[in-house]
Design an enzyme around this catalytic site. Structure first.
Site, PDB file in Angstrom:
ATOM      1  N   HIS A  66      -6.675 -11.260  -7.029  1.00  0.00           N
ATOM      2  CA  HIS A  66      -7.987 -11.912  -7.033  1.00  0.00           C
ATOM      3  C   HIS A  66      -8.805 -11.483  -8.246  1.00  0.00           C
ATOM      4  O   HIS A  66      -8.671 -10.358  -8.742  1.00  0.00           O
ATOM      5  CB  HIS A  66      -8.716 -11.630  -5.715  1.00  0.00           C
ATOM      6  CG  HIS A  66      -8.097 -12.387  -4.572  1.00  0.00           C
ATOM      7  ND1 HIS A  66      -8.135 -13.765  -4.509  1.00  0.00           N
ATOM      8  CD2 HIS A  66      -7.392 -11.972  -3.493  1.00  0.00           C
ATOM      9  CE1 HIS A  66      -7.487 -14.157  -3.418  1.00  0.00           C
ATOM     10  NE2 HIS A  66      -7.017 -13.095  -2.781  1.00  0.00           N
TER      11      HIS A  66
ATOM     12  N   ILE B 120       0.837  -1.198   0.000  1.00  0.00           N
ATOM     13  CA  ILE B 120       0.000   0.000   0.000  1.00  0.00           C
ATOM     14  C   ILE B 120       0.883   1.263   0.000  1.00  0.00           C
ATOM     15  O   ILE B 120       0.706   2.153  -0.832  1.00  0.00           O
ATOM     16  CB  ILE B 120      -0.954  -0.008   1.227  1.00  0.00           C
ATOM     17  CG1 ILE B 120      -1.905  -1.213   1.149  1.00  0.00           C
ATOM     18  CG2 ILE B 120      -1.724   1.306   1.353  1.00  0.00           C
ATOM     19  CD1 ILE B 120      -2.851  -1.218  -0.023  1.00  0.00           C
TER      20      ILE B 120
ATOM     21  N   CYS C 244      17.442 -26.134  -2.419  1.00  0.00           N
ATOM     22  CA  CYS C 244      18.346 -26.214  -1.261  1.00  0.00           C
ATOM     23  C   CYS C 244      18.146 -25.033  -0.307  1.00  0.00           C
ATOM     24  O   CYS C 244      18.750 -24.983   0.754  1.00  0.00           O
ATOM     25  CB  CYS C 244      19.801 -26.320  -1.698  1.00  0.00           C
ATOM     26  SG  CYS C 244      20.614 -24.751  -1.965  1.00  0.00           S
TER      27      CYS C 244
ATOM     28  N   ARG D 122      -2.557 -11.109   8.692  1.00  0.00           N
ATOM     29  CA  ARG D 122      -3.560 -10.232   8.075  1.00  0.00           C
ATOM     30  C   ARG D 122      -3.926  -9.148   9.086  1.00  0.00           C
ATOM     31  O   ARG D 122      -4.075  -9.441  10.274  1.00  0.00           O
ATOM     32  CB  ARG D 122      -4.825 -11.015   7.733  1.00  0.00           C
ATOM     33  CG  ARG D 122      -4.621 -12.219   6.813  1.00  0.00           C
ATOM     34  CD  ARG D 122      -5.891 -13.038   6.796  1.00  0.00           C
ATOM     35  NE  ARG D 122      -5.807 -14.245   5.982  1.00  0.00           N
ATOM     36  CZ  ARG D 122      -5.375 -15.423   6.425  1.00  0.00           C
ATOM     37  NH1 ARG D 122      -4.952 -15.563   7.671  1.00  0.00           N
ATOM     38  NH2 ARG D 122      -5.371 -16.474   5.637  1.00  0.00           N
TER      39      ARG D 122
ATOM     40  N   GLU E 284       9.914   3.556   6.680  1.00  0.00           N
ATOM     41  CA  GLU E 284       9.627   2.130   6.922  1.00  0.00           C
ATOM     42  C   GLU E 284      10.477   1.649   8.093  1.00  0.00           C
ATOM     43  O   GLU E 284      11.658   1.976   8.174  1.00  0.00           O
ATOM     44  CB  GLU E 284       9.946   1.349   5.634  1.00  0.00           C
ATOM     45  CG  GLU E 284      10.041  -0.156   5.791  1.00  0.00           C
ATOM     46  CD  GLU E 284       8.811  -0.800   6.398  1.00  0.00           C
ATOM     47  OE1 GLU E 284       7.695  -0.533   5.932  1.00  0.00           O
ATOM     48  OE2 GLU E 284       8.972  -1.590   7.366  1.00  0.00           O
TER      49      GLU E 284
ATOM     50  N   CYS F 138      20.504 -23.872  -7.799  1.00  0.00           N
ATOM     51  CA  CYS F 138      19.126 -24.383  -7.983  1.00  0.00           C
ATOM     52  C   CYS F 138      18.359 -23.543  -8.996  1.00  0.00           C
ATOM     53  O   CYS F 138      17.630 -24.056  -9.823  1.00  0.00           O
ATOM     54  CB  CYS F 138      18.367 -24.366  -6.661  1.00  0.00           C
ATOM     55  SG  CYS F 138      19.124 -25.329  -5.366  1.00  0.00           S
TER      56      CYS F 138
ATOM     57  N   CYS G   2      23.682 -19.148  -7.308  1.00  0.00           N
ATOM     58  CA  CYS G   2      22.605 -20.026  -6.841  1.00  0.00           C
ATOM     59  C   CYS G   2      22.384 -21.092  -7.911  1.00  0.00           C
ATOM     60  O   CYS G   2      21.874 -20.800  -8.987  1.00  0.00           O
ATOM     61  CB  CYS G   2      21.332 -19.204  -6.611  1.00  0.00           C
ATOM     62  SG  CYS G   2      19.858 -20.201  -6.411  1.00  0.00           S
TER      63      CYS G   2
HETATM   64  C1  LIG Z   1      -1.254 -15.305   4.566  1.00  0.00           C
HETATM   65  C2  LIG Z   1      -1.772 -14.150   3.758  1.00  0.00           C
HETATM   66  C3  LIG Z   1      -2.160 -14.348   2.442  1.00  0.00           C
HETATM   67  C4  LIG Z   1      -2.652 -13.275   1.689  1.00  0.00           C
HETATM   68  N1  LIG Z   1      -2.917 -13.463   0.374  1.00  0.00           N
HETATM   69  C5  LIG Z   1      -3.340 -12.427  -0.381  1.00  0.00           C
HETATM   70  C6  LIG Z   1      -3.548 -12.601  -1.769  1.00  0.00           C
HETATM   71  O1  LIG Z   1      -3.265 -13.651  -2.318  1.00  0.00           O
HETATM   72  N2  LIG Z   1      -4.046 -11.560  -2.475  1.00  0.00           N
HETATM   73  C7  LIG Z   1      -4.342 -10.365  -1.899  1.00  0.00           C
HETATM   74  O2  LIG Z   1      -4.827  -9.473  -2.595  1.00  0.00           O
HETATM   75  N3  LIG Z   1      -4.075 -10.137  -0.581  1.00  0.00           N
HETATM   76  C8  LIG Z   1      -3.575 -11.145   0.175  1.00  0.00           C
HETATM   77  N4  LIG Z   1      -3.287 -10.952   1.494  1.00  0.00           N
HETATM   78  C9  LIG Z   1      -3.424  -9.610   2.038  1.00  0.00           C
HETATM   79  C10 LIG Z   1      -2.248  -8.727   1.645  1.00  0.00           C
HETATM   80  O3  LIG Z   1      -1.023  -9.380   1.873  1.00  0.00           O
HETATM   81  C11 LIG Z   1      -2.325  -7.436   2.445  1.00  0.00           C
HETATM   82  O4  LIG Z   1      -3.590  -6.863   2.223  1.00  0.00           O
HETATM   83  C12 LIG Z   1      -1.254  -6.432   2.056  1.00  0.00           C
HETATM   84  O5  LIG Z   1       0.015  -7.011   2.005  1.00  0.00           O
HETATM   85  C13 LIG Z   1      -1.283  -5.284   3.060  1.00  0.00           C
HETATM   86  O6  LIG Z   1      -0.306  -4.356   2.711  1.00  0.00           O
HETATM   87  P1  LIG Z   1       0.071  -3.166   3.671  1.00  0.00           P
HETATM   88  O7  LIG Z   1       0.989  -2.296   2.903  1.00  0.00           O
HETATM   89  O8  LIG Z   1      -1.179  -2.562   4.219  1.00  0.00           O
HETATM   90  O9  LIG Z   1       0.766  -3.849   4.929  1.00  0.00           O
HETATM   91  P2  LIG Z   1       2.287  -4.303   5.142  1.00  0.00           P
HETATM   92  O10 LIG Z   1       2.834  -5.009   3.997  1.00  0.00           O
HETATM   93  O11 LIG Z   1       2.333  -5.008   6.455  1.00  0.00           O
HETATM   94  O12 LIG Z   1       3.053  -2.915   5.244  1.00  0.00           O
HETATM   95  C14 LIG Z   1       3.012  -2.112   6.387  1.00  0.00           C
HETATM   96  C15 LIG Z   1       4.410  -1.627   6.646  1.00  0.00           C
HETATM   97  O13 LIG Z   1       4.397  -0.710   7.724  1.00  0.00           O
HETATM   98  C16 LIG Z   1       5.599  -0.860   8.423  1.00  0.00           C
HETATM   99  N5  LIG Z   1       5.463  -0.285   9.758  1.00  0.00           N
HETATM  100  C17 LIG Z   1       4.733  -0.751  10.791  1.00  0.00           C
HETATM  101  N6  LIG Z   1       4.904   0.004  11.882  1.00  0.00           N
HETATM  102  C18 LIG Z   1       5.776   0.988  11.536  1.00  0.00           C
HETATM  103  C19 LIG Z   1       6.363   2.063  12.246  1.00  0.00           C
HETATM  104  N7  LIG Z   1       6.137   2.285  13.535  1.00  0.00           N
HETATM  105  N8  LIG Z   1       7.218   2.885  11.573  1.00  0.00           N
HETATM  106  C20 LIG Z   1       7.489   2.695  10.260  1.00  0.00           C
HETATM  107  N9  LIG Z   1       6.967   1.657   9.559  1.00  0.00           N
HETATM  108  C21 LIG Z   1       6.112   0.822  10.180  1.00  0.00           C
HETATM  109  C22 LIG Z   1       5.807  -2.360   8.443  1.00  0.00           C
HETATM  110  O14 LIG Z   1       7.133  -2.728   8.718  1.00  0.00           O
HETATM  111  C23 LIG Z   1       5.337  -2.763   7.061  1.00  0.00           C
HETATM  112  O15 LIG Z   1       6.395  -2.866   6.143  1.00  0.00           O
HETATM  113  C24 LIG Z   1      -2.791 -11.996   2.279  1.00  0.00           C
HETATM  114  C25 LIG Z   1      -2.391 -11.800   3.609  1.00  0.00           C
HETATM  115  C26 LIG Z   1      -1.875 -12.863   4.336  1.00  0.00           C
HETATM  116  C27 LIG Z   1      -1.409 -12.638   5.734  1.00  0.00           C
END
Ligand SMILES: Cc1cc2nc3c(=O)[nH]c(=O)nc-3n(C[C@H](O)[C@H](O)[C@H](O)COP(=O)(O)OP(=O)(O)OC[C@H]3O[C@@H](n4cnc5c(N)ncnc54)[C@H](O)[C@@H]3O)c2cc1C
Length: 481
Positions: A49, A12, A434, A310, A31, A401, A399
């Site tokens: 999706h 995001i 590996c 999640r 980050e 593999c 690498c």
């Molecule tokens: C097992 C699993 C399977 C999934 N499969 C799918 C899928 O197939 N398709 C799909 O559309 N969605 C899927 N999702 C959902 C998807 O992964 C998430 O919706 C998405 O990655 C969320 O992104 P984000 O940027 O909000 O969160 P994140 O990727 O968690 O990014 C948030 C960032 O904020 C940083 N942060 C936190 N606190 C601080 C702080 N104090 N200071 C600075 N930085 C900070 C963190 O380190 C992190 O890098 C899945 C989720 C899971 C858990």
């Protein structure tokens, strides 16, 4: 003073950074981890999706299809792995058939194309390794698979080449509001911004609480995933979905973009936001469920496993809105389909900022694409010869593999990799059978030499994941004391 600071470099935050880098803004992303994408965005199923899964009444439903349609162009511009392989949602009980019809109708109502109900005969013809007990399936050709971490790296690299600044390894510890906007404190330095976009994933409620005590809550829900040996590559060619449960889309069979099959995820509510453990119970659940659909898949084929968290919000939907504190915006509760929705969310947030009065003046020149990493394994023999002639580092396979060369690893480091995972997720070094058993030390050497740091400072994924202890000569006088 920045115009906009994004907190959180997941899919995001990175999508927001690229979108906002089109405009004349002083823009930065902060980050906490050592590299972007190291939160939930690297530990998911990697599925774009199909567009029909989420209900139209939710923000998830609003952005799933809109996001889905954006990925072809993004993959082409940012050179990350992406394939539209389609999905089959299978019914094994007569009482599940209505669900397929309802989902088809839901998708068609929002314009999802190509949805079709398949008979057992068609299923057997297209996916002969699935069990014969499937009575119907809903085929959605718009579903796709991507390398989510590559997408994060590509998005942020594009944003940076267009002027955005990136600060990794800077956890935000407090935020102060003042007349000019906000002061954001990290252990290393203070940042100042007029606008904050909170995209901190499972920690988004804690970041929001730094300015507004009365905000939403995030509840982590863990998902375990199991990657299988290449031996099983091709056992299914589409994503295989079961009928979903109330808390998740169920256990899926996922032909990943690089070929190997992955199975998962589980869905387990946890209290600990750092809990990325996998378990025997999780594996047992996944393989029992998968075997009912594709009997030839076995846990003995597992080559590696991981878990992701999640970010489930108390509304059980995405929260994308201005907070009561002027200039502070939440993009939170982004659970699945957050990866799919990310590009559409980024555009929506940009429009929201414009509507709230932020002057968005397009830059005269904005470069939408990046060069992307070289892929020796995908080159023809002639291309390989030419590459080696130009740069002998292509002639040194590190690498074995995955046939990844020294040149590709050096490219990864040049483009921001600071850890073993950073190299692995950019160019696949250490991702094969590996799992780095042969190449880890060589990659550590390359990281240490190129970054000019001692070997013991090289980590797997940041502080606390050091791989080796310092040599006697590397221990400073104070450390010895
Ligand atoms: C097992 C699993 C399977 C999934 N499969 C799918 C899928 O197939 N398709 C799909 O559309 N969605 C899927 N999702 C959902 C998807 O992964 C998430 O919706 C998405 O990655 C969320 O992104 P984000 O940027 O909000 O969160 P994140 O990727 O968690 O990014 C948030 C960032 O904020 C940083 N942060 C936190 N606190 C601080 C702080 N104090 N200071 C600075 N930085 C900070 C963190 O380190 C992190 O890098 C899945 C989720 C899971 C858990």
């Amino acid at each position: 003073m920045y115009d906009v600071i994004i907190i959180g470099g997941g899919i995001i935050g990175c999508a927001l950074a690229r979108e906002l880098s089109r405009y004349n803004l002083r823009l930065a992303l902060i980050e906490k981890e050592v590299e972007v994408g190291f939160g939930t965005s690297k530990t998911n199923s990697g599925i774009i999706h199909a567009g029909h899964h989420s209900s139209a009444e939710t923000l998830k439903g609003k952005f799933e299809w809109a996001g889905n349609q954006r990925w072809d162009d993004l993959a082409c511009d940012l050179k990350f792995g992406f394939k539209r392989i389609g999905e089959l949602l299978i019914a094994q009980k007569p009482e599940d058939l209505q669900y397929l019809q309802d989902l088809k109708k839901q998708g068609e109502a929002r314009g999802v194309t190509g949805l079709e109900i398949w008979s057992p005969k068609r299923i057997q013809k297209e996916e002969p390794n699935l069990t014969h007990t499937i009575i119907q399936a809903l085929h959605a050709p718009t579903a796709a698979v991507i390398n989510p971490y590559e997408a994060c790296f590509g998005l942020i690299e594009c944003a940076r080449q267009n002027g955005a600044e990136l600060f990794c390894g800077r956890p935000v510890v407090s935020i102060e509001q003042n007349d000019a906007g906000f002061s954001i404190q990290t252990p290393q330095r203070k940042f100042h911004a007029r606008i904050i976009l909170n995209a901190a994933g499972i920690f988004a409620d804690r970041i929001a609480a730094m300015v507004d005590a009365d905000n939403f809550k995030i509840f982590p829900r863990k998902g375990e995933e199991y990657m299988l040996d290449r031996r099983l590559q091709g056992i299914v060619t589409r994503l295989i979905f079961p009928i979903p449960s109330a808390t998740s889309k169920g256990v899926l069979i996922i032909p990943t973009v690089d070929g190997p099959i992955m199975v998962g995820p589980t869905a387990e509510d946890v209290n600990n936001r750092e809990d990325l453990s996998t378990s025997f119970a999780g594996a047992a659940k996944i393989f029992a469920s998968v075997r009912k659909v594709c009997p030839a898949i076995s846990e003995r084929d597992t080559i590696t496993e991981f878990a992701g968290l999640r970010a489930v919000s108390n509304t059980n939907d995405f929260i994308i809105e201005p907070s009561p504190v002027k200039g502070f915006y939440n993009i939170a509760g982004i659970q699945s389909p957050g990866l799919t929705a990310a590009p559409a969310i980024a555009t929506y947030v940009t429009d929201m900022l414009r509507a709230e009065g932020l002057a968005l003046i397009e830059k005269p020149v904005w470069k939408k694409d990046i060069d992307g990493p070289p892929h020796f394994a995908r080159m023809t023999a002639k291309e390989r010869k030419a590459a080696i002639r130009k740069d002998p580092a292509y002639g040194r396979i590190v690498c074995r593999c995955e046939s990844i060369t020294e040149a590709e690893i050096l490219y990864a480091i040049k483009h921001g990799a600071r850890t073993l995972d950073g190299v692995k997720f950019r160019v696949r070094a250490g991702m094969g059978r590996c799992q780095g058993g042969f190449c880890t030390t060589r990659i550590m050497d390359l990281l240490a030499q190129t970054l000019g740091v001692p070997l013991h400072k090289i980590t797997k994924r940041g502080q606390g994941s050091e791989v080796c202890t310092p040599r006697r000569d590397d221990i400073s006088v104070e450390d010895k004391a």
